[in-house]
Write an enzyme that holds these catalytic residues in place. Sequence first.
Site, PDB file in Angstrom:
ATOM      1  N   HIS A  10     -60.091  21.129 -57.403  1.00  0.00           N
ATOM      2  CA  HIS A  10     -60.496  20.239 -57.049  1.00  0.00           C
ATOM      3  C   HIS A  10     -60.945  19.157 -58.246  1.00  0.00           C
ATOM      4  O   HIS A  10     -61.823  19.929 -59.124  1.00  0.00           O
ATOM      5  CB  HIS A  10     -61.770  20.364 -56.019  1.00  0.00           C
ATOM      6  CG  HIS A  10     -62.568  19.189 -55.678  1.00  0.00           C
ATOM      7  ND1 HIS A  10     -63.807  19.016 -55.771  1.00  0.00           N
ATOM      8  CD2 HIS A  10     -61.946  18.219 -54.782  1.00  0.00           C
ATOM      9  CE1 HIS A  10     -64.172  17.966 -54.960  1.00  0.00           C
ATOM     10  NE2 HIS A  10     -63.176  17.387 -54.315  1.00  0.00           N
ATOM     11  N   HIS A  52     -63.548   9.352 -59.229  1.00  0.00           N
ATOM     12  CA  HIS A  52     -63.927   9.452 -57.652  1.00  0.00           C
ATOM     13  C   HIS A  52     -64.738   8.451 -57.089  1.00  0.00           C
ATOM     14  O   HIS A  52     -64.783   7.963 -55.974  1.00  0.00           O
ATOM     15  CB  HIS A  52     -64.819  10.957 -57.670  1.00  0.00           C
ATOM     16  CG  HIS A  52     -65.245  11.247 -56.175  1.00  0.00           C
ATOM     17  ND1 HIS A  52     -66.502  10.804 -55.670  1.00  0.00           N
ATOM     18  CD2 HIS A  52     -64.608  11.903 -55.264  1.00  0.00           C
ATOM     19  CE1 HIS A  52     -66.651  11.094 -54.577  1.00  0.00           C
ATOM     20  NE2 HIS A  52     -65.666  11.948 -54.072  1.00  0.00           N
TER      21      HIS A  52
HETATM   22  O1  G3P Z   1     -59.270  15.977 -51.207  1.00  0.00           O
HETATM   23  C1  G3P Z   1     -60.533  16.599 -50.833  1.00  0.00           C
HETATM   24  C2  G3P Z   1     -61.882  16.327 -51.228  1.00  0.00           C
HETATM   25  O2  G3P Z   1     -61.627  15.954 -52.684  1.00  0.00           O
HETATM   26  C3  G3P Z   1     -62.362  15.132 -50.443  1.00  0.00           C
HETATM   27  O3  G3P Z   1     -63.571  14.652 -50.802  1.00  0.00           O
HETATM   28  O4  G3P Z   1     -65.206  13.275 -51.973  1.00  0.00           O
HETATM   29  O5  G3P Z   1     -64.506  15.223 -53.090  1.00  0.00           O
HETATM   30  O6  G3P Z   1     -63.078  13.430 -52.724  1.00  0.00           O
HETATM   31  P1  G3P Z   1     -64.033  14.039 -52.156  1.00  0.00           P
HETATM   32 MG    MG Z   2     -61.133  13.886 -53.529  1.00  0.00          MG
END
Ligand code: G3P
Ligand code: MG
Length: 230
Positions: A10, A52
């Site tokens: 992630h 992000h």
């Molecule tokens: O793509 C999975 C996750 O990244 C979605 O939430 O807020 O971490 O981008 P976020």
């Molecule tokens: Mg994400």
Amino acid sequence: MLQLPKVIGHRGAAAYAPENTLASFQEARRRGATWVEIDVKLTADGVPIVMHDESLKRTMGVDRLVAETPRADLPAGVPTFEQAIACFAELGLGCNVEIKPCEGREVETAHVAVAALRRWWPASLPQPLLSSFKAASLVAAREAAPEFARAILLGKIEENWRARAEEVGAQGVNTNGIKLTAPHAVDIRKAGYALSVYTIDDGDVAKALVGMGVDCIITDAPDVILAAIA
Ligand code: G3P
Ligand code: MG
């Protein structure tokens, strides 16, 4: 069914390195990930970058909105999408490209992201997976570049999950693993969708989700999850 790795890092390996940076992608690779997830949005002048938040404040310490910042003013640590793809080519990393548009730029962000993938994505890597919480982005991606697989991002599986997946022609459903129930996991897989969950950093939780039929765990700590589900 869409084929995905069992584990995706992630924002790279956000537990160990600054999220969505080249260092984070290197760290993910070093810790065994074969794919990473990144968030893509546009600068003021329409350059796709890996970031992000709407603002540069939390991750870069600069109190400025991404949508109001031209590429020339970006802090050095923020990779462009082009730089990220070059890094993936070097490391041999696949990618889940989350289209994370700033407000009002849902269609434009999708168009720019898929154009960049068509131009720069190396043939040596598996085809990327696009995902988004924004249906408008995934519909725009499908119209412009149907060859890239899509996953609908759902914060929670609700009764209309299938209609939302069908609306964007998704092959996958990506959802919050903590809120996922076993019956929903079964339904989603029975309907033929690849099922991915975010953001799971606990090995026992990951094992339980795999036991429910989850195909792919998106995690800040790919080494921990790979070891737990091995
Ligand atoms: O793509 C999975 C996750 O990244 C979605 O939430 O807020 O971490 O981008 P976020
Ligand atoms: Mg994400």
